[in-house]
Design a protein around this motif. Structure first.
Motif, PDB file in Angstrom:
ATOM      1  N   LEU A   1       0.856  -1.187  -0.143  1.00 20.23           N
ATOM      2  CA  LEU A   1       0.153  -0.051   0.039  1.00 20.23           C
ATOM      3  C   LEU A   1       0.909   1.194   0.060  1.00 20.23           C
ATOM      4  CD1 LEU A   1      -2.843  -0.763   2.374  1.00 20.23           C
ATOM      5  CD2 LEU A   1      -2.858  -0.801  -0.133  1.00 20.23           C
ATOM      6  N   LEU A   2       2.053   1.073   0.610  1.00 19.59           N
ATOM      7  CA  LEU A   2       3.089   2.314   0.656  1.00 19.59           C
ATOM      8  C   LEU A   2       3.350   2.953  -0.567  1.00 19.59           C
ATOM      9  CD1 LEU A   2       4.235   3.841   3.237  1.00 19.59           C
ATOM     10  CD2 LEU A   2       6.225   2.363   2.690  1.00 19.59           C
ATOM     11  N   PHE A   3       3.534   1.684  -1.477  1.00 25.06           N
ATOM     12  CA  PHE A   3       3.686   2.088  -3.022  1.00 25.06           C
ATOM     13  C   PHE A   3       2.480   2.357  -3.927  1.00 25.06           C
ATOM     14  CE2 PHE A   3       6.741  -1.257  -2.385  1.00 25.06           C
ATOM     15  CZ  PHE A   3       8.128  -0.433  -2.039  1.00 25.06           C
ATOM     16  N   SER A   4       1.417   1.663  -3.736  1.00 24.37           N
ATOM     17  CA  SER A   4       0.258   1.918  -4.390  1.00 24.37           C
ATOM     18  C   SER A   4      -0.707   3.019  -4.157  1.00 24.37           C
ATOM     19  CB  SER A   4      -0.541   0.589  -4.634  1.00 24.37           C
ATOM     20  OG  SER A   4      -0.829   0.357  -3.412  1.00 24.37           O
ATOM     21  N   VAL A   5      -0.808   3.257  -2.776  1.00 25.95           N
ATOM     22  CA  VAL A   5      -1.706   4.125  -2.372  1.00 25.95           C
ATOM     23  C   VAL A   5      -1.253   5.846  -2.753  1.00 25.95           C
ATOM     24  CG1 VAL A   5      -2.712   5.313  -0.619  1.00 25.95           C
ATOM     25  CG2 VAL A   5      -2.814   3.019  -0.459  1.00 25.95           C
ATOM     26  N   PRO A   6      -0.113   6.142  -2.530  1.00 27.70           N
ATOM     27  CA  PRO A   6       0.297   7.490  -3.121  1.00 27.70           C
ATOM     28  C   PRO A   6       0.158   7.557  -4.321  1.00 27.70           C
ATOM     29  CG  PRO A   6       2.105   6.623  -1.588  1.00 27.70           C
ATOM     30  CD  PRO A   6       1.128   5.742  -1.865  1.00 27.70           C
ATOM     31  N   LEU A   7       0.833   6.396  -5.085  1.00 26.05           N
ATOM     32  CA  LEU A   7       0.784   6.665  -6.588  1.00 26.05           C
ATOM     33  C   LEU A   7      -0.636   6.789  -7.334  1.00 26.05           C
ATOM     34  CD1 LEU A   7       3.681   4.262  -7.589  1.00 26.05           C
ATOM     35  CD2 LEU A   7       3.737   6.867  -7.946  1.00 26.05           C
ATOM     36  N   GLY A   8      -1.296   5.790  -6.641  1.00 23.97           N
ATOM     37  CA  GLY A   8      -2.777   5.778  -7.165  1.00 23.97           C
ATOM     38  C   GLY A   8      -3.621   7.043  -6.945  1.00 23.97           C
ATOM     39  N   VAL A   9      -3.356   7.634  -5.560  1.00 32.81           N
ATOM     40  CA  VAL A   9      -4.261   8.754  -5.029  1.00 32.81           C
ATOM     41  C   VAL A   9      -3.739  10.084  -5.932  1.00 32.81           C
ATOM     42  CG1 VAL A   9      -4.676  10.370  -3.315  1.00 32.81           C
ATOM     43  CG2 VAL A   9      -4.798   7.771  -2.981  1.00 32.81           C
ATOM     44  N   PHE A  10      -2.285  10.079  -6.182  1.00 31.05           N
ATOM     45  CA  PHE A  10      -1.956  11.370  -6.876  1.00 31.05           C
ATOM     46  C   PHE A  10      -2.341  11.220  -8.161  1.00 31.05           C
ATOM     47  CE2 PHE A  10       2.018  12.041  -3.873  1.00 31.05           C
ATOM     48  CZ  PHE A  10       1.137  12.619  -2.845  1.00 31.05           C
ATOM     49  N   GLY A  11      -2.001   9.948  -8.951  1.00 30.61           N
ATOM     50  CA  GLY A  11      -2.284   9.888 -10.279  1.00 30.61           C
ATOM     51  C   GLY A  11      -4.032  10.198 -10.640  1.00 30.61           C
ATOM     52  N   GLY A  12      -4.824   9.523  -9.554  1.00 30.52           N
ATOM     53  CA  GLY A  12      -6.240  10.045  -9.580  1.00 30.52           C
ATOM     54  C   GLY A  12      -6.539  11.480  -9.507  1.00 30.52           C
ATOM     55  N   ILE A  13      -5.551  12.213  -8.574  1.00 26.66           N
ATOM     56  CA  ILE A  13      -5.818  13.612  -8.434  1.00 26.66           C
ATOM     57  C   ILE A  13      -5.530  14.129  -9.948  1.00 26.66           C
ATOM     58  CG2 ILE A  13      -4.900  15.645  -7.572  1.00 26.66           C
ATOM     59  CD1 ILE A  13      -4.803  14.085  -5.015  1.00 26.66           C
ATOM     60  N   TYR A  14      -4.624  13.776 -10.599  1.00 31.09           N
ATOM     61  CA  TYR A  14      -4.085  14.668 -11.902  1.00 31.09           C
ATOM     62  C   TYR A  14      -5.417  14.026 -12.877  1.00 31.09           C
ATOM     63  CZ  TYR A  14      -2.002  15.478 -16.242  1.00 31.09           C
ATOM     64  OH  TYR A  14      -1.775  16.289 -17.429  1.00 31.09           O
ATOM     65  N   LEU A  15      -5.697  13.034 -12.995  1.00 31.21           N
ATOM     66  CA  LEU A  15      -6.608  12.647 -13.919  1.00 31.21           C
ATOM     67  C   LEU A  15      -8.055  13.397 -13.561  1.00 31.21           C
ATOM     68  CD1 LEU A  15      -6.468   8.833 -14.361  1.00 31.21           C
ATOM     69  CD2 LEU A  15      -5.615  10.639 -15.876  1.00 31.21           C
ATOM     70  N   ALA A  16      -8.383  13.488 -12.495  1.00 35.05           N
ATOM     71  CA  ALA A  16      -9.821  14.037 -12.092  1.00 35.05           C
ATOM     72  C   ALA A  16      -9.559  15.724 -12.024  1.00 35.05           C
ATOM     73  CB  ALA A  16     -10.272  13.568 -10.645  1.00 35.05           C
ATOM     74  N   GLU A  17      -8.671  16.231 -11.405  1.00 37.10           N
ATOM     75  CA  GLU A  17      -8.558  17.718 -11.197  1.00 37.10           C
ATOM     76  C   GLU A  17      -7.622  18.441 -12.170  1.00 37.10           C
ATOM     77  OE1 GLU A  17     -10.391  18.756  -8.477  1.00 37.10           O
ATOM     78  OE2 GLU A  17     -11.107  16.917  -8.337  1.00 37.10           O
ATOM     79  N   TYR A  18      -6.661  17.731 -12.865  1.00 41.11           N
ATOM     80  CA  TYR A  18      -5.600  18.717 -13.442  1.00 41.11           C
ATOM     81  C   TYR A  18      -5.728  18.745 -14.964  1.00 41.11           C
ATOM     82  CZ  TYR A  18      -3.404  20.374  -9.268  1.00 41.11           C
ATOM     83  OH  TYR A  18      -3.185  20.736  -8.155  1.00 41.11           O
TER      84      TYR A  18
END
Lengths: 287, 276
Positions: A85-102
């Motif tokens: 989770l230490l690998f996948s959560v930050p990457l997944g959440v940040f990536g999701g933020i990019y896709l949805a917000e930026y």
């Protein structure tokens, strides 16, 4: 749907359905019974045969061929889960933020990311096993280790978290952002302080689902984190609970103990799934 | 921060790229030493004599997948219809988490259950060892049920109410409207659920290895054992070396290509559905 059925009932001259339709409807109920029956059968059978064998000796700190302790496997499962989770959560959440917000919606890059996330989600675990073995164990020289296994599972659970984060963020009403912008907050502050907290339950549901998948994974771990039965450090080989069950079954001498392990595994995984769906359901009721 | 977010989003793309590179870079050299045609069309698997034919495994993979679909598709689709159109709300509220739980059970638990319960059952009922195509198919059918049910249920529930109402207005019964108007309209969604199920079934390893017998021969009738592509990799990777090891990675490449093709088919169906 319910209102529609209401209409159906109030039709004064209700005809009886064609016998074929009625037969099909009966088959629908039969199928539903089969589905639920199979679930109950599996869960009840494993509990009935496993719970009587959950002896205290199975939770001793050290594994021996005599006590067949699952304690090391439980610890390894926790380490593996946390590290993945230490690998996948930050990457997944940040990536999701990019896709949805930026990102510009519908841009080429977004399409590519979405297609690759879908591809990643569809790759079977045995392919992840091969990749993890070739990349982390051999090429990067990690050997069979918890770290190599966690990296492999991190990639495996990444698409789940990425897509769920994106969807949860997109479900947050525009007015939240507009209100925040209107009060003078910047893009980053708006995203992190206003939008992300609202989307948190959805992201949490994805994380819980990932925990379930990580604790249940076998094939991808056998040749990455290995099968040694001990409490393993990050660079050491150690088996998780699911791999433990697989090994016990392969050795063929510990059927009762295997049932006990299956119970513990089932409880962990089903609990995670249940919590996840509980959160998701709350979310949809609110929305 | 924008850069960090962008970089994280691109990790998915990177991951797919790196997985491809590692698989193909390690798998393709095998074909310099061994003819690809002989590899995928050979019916004999004898690593000790350097004979690597994976046709039995390819056929085996499709065999059990087809069996799983044959058993799982009708049950799954009918259950989806039940949940979205016939069952009352409390029943649905009970069934939805049940289906989700079915999806959550790990494959190693399914395999264990299959080995302890289904294999002896088939052995007593039909003879043979019990480790067979039949048991593998039944187990896979159970495992792909939730995938089929969830996708199909979403598709059927998404059919506009006007279809159903129009059918009722023309004098059809509730059942007739569901089966003749609503379900056909949801067909693309149901099909994409089936394709997803196929993808899951063909990639399953742990559950199959416990119940399929794993003999690398051309699969016979449904009571004989079978070895799938996935099982071939998992079983022999532990002790394989040199050409044998490369042949297993190449087996993975073949599986990977099949899975990618299924994924492609899935997104193709989905895109057509969106266009409709």
């Amino acid at each position: 749907m319910t209102e529609l059925r209401g209409i159906d009932i109030t039709v004064p001259t209700r005809r009886r359905a064609h016998w074929g339709s009625r037969a099909l409807k009966a088959l629908c109920w039969l199928s539903g019974l089969v589905t639920v029956g199979v679930l109950l059968w599996i869960v009840v059978y494993i509990c009935v045969r496993g719970i009587p064998h959950l002896k205290p000796s199975m939770f001793e700190v050290k594994y021996t061929s005599k006590n067949v302790s699952m304690f090391p496997a439980i610890v390894n499962t926790l380490t593996m889960t946390a590290l993945s989770l230490l690998f996948s959560v930050p990457l997944g959440v940040f990536g999701g933020i990019y896709l949805a917000e930026y990102a510009r919606p519908g841009s080429r890059l977004v399409r590519v990311i979405r297609v690759t996330a879908e591809t990643l989600a569809g790759i079977p675990s045995i392919i992840y096993a091969l990749f993890g073995m070739l990349a982390f164990v051999v090429t990067l020289g990690m050997g069979n280790s918890i770290l190599a296994g966690a990296l492999t599972l991190g990639i495996m659970t990444l698409p789940l978290i990425l897509r769920q984060t994106e969807e949860s963020l997109l479900a947050v009403p525009m007015s939240y952002r507009e209100g925040s912008f209107g009060l003078g907050a910047g893009k980053l502050r708006t995203t992190v302080r206003i939008v992300l907290p609202v989307a948190m339950p959805g992201i949490l549901a994805a994380v819980l689902l990932s925990i379930g998948r990580i604790s249940g994974e076998t094939a991808a771990l056998i040749y990455t984190s290995g099968t040694v039965a001990r409490v393993a450090g990050l660079t050491q080989s150690g088996r998780t609970l699911a791999v433990h069950l697989f090994q016990l079954q392969q050795e063929g001498r510990y059927v009762d103990e295997a049932f006990a392990v299956a119970v513990v595994l089932l409880v962990i995984v089903l609990l995670m799934n249940y919590l996840s769906s509980l959160i998701a359901r709350k979310l949809t009721r609110k929305g | 921060m924008r850069g960090l977010f962008l970089a994280s989003a691109c990790v998915c793309v990177l991951a797919v790229g790196v997985i491809c590179v590692f698989l193909f870079a390690n798998g393709l050299p095998f074909f310099r030493a061994y003819s690809p045609v002989a590899f995928v069309s050979g019916t004999e698997w004898a690593p000790l004599r350097d004979v690597f034919g994976i046709l039995p495994m390819i056929v085996g993979s499709f065999y059990v997948t087809f069996g799983a679909l044959l058993l799982g598709a009708p049950v799954g689709i009918l259950t989806a219809i039940l949940m979205s159109r016939f069952a009352s709300r409390p029943v649905v509220r009970f069934m939805k988490p049940a289906v989700a739980l079915l999806a959550g059970i790990p494959s190693v638990v399914y395999g264990f259950f299959g080995m302890i319960v289904l294999v002896p059952f088939v052995r007593h009922a039909f003879g043979g060892t019990g480790k067979s195509v039949l048991v593998a198919s039944i187990l896979l059918a159970i495992m792909i049920l939730p995938t089929i049910i969830q996708t199909a249920e979403a598709a059927i529930s998404a059919v506009p109410g006007s279809y159903y109402e129009g059918s009722l207005a023309l004098g059809a019964t509730h059942e007739g409207s569901v089966f003749r108007a609503v379900v056909p309209a949801a067909r693309p969604g149901i099909v994409s659920g089936l394709v997803l199920g196929i993808g899951r079934a063909i990639g399953e390893t742990t559950a199959i290895i416990m119940v399929a017998g794993n003999n690398p021969r051309m699969p016979g009738d449904i009571l004989k054992g079978v070895r799938t592509l996935t099982v071939n990799v998992l079983m022999e990777m532990g002790y394989a070396a040199d050409l044998h090891r490369e042949s297993l990675i190449a087996t993975g490449v073949v599986l990977f290509v099949i899975v990618l093709a299924i994924n492609f088919l899935f997104s193709f169906i989905n895109r057509r559905r969106v266009q409709q």
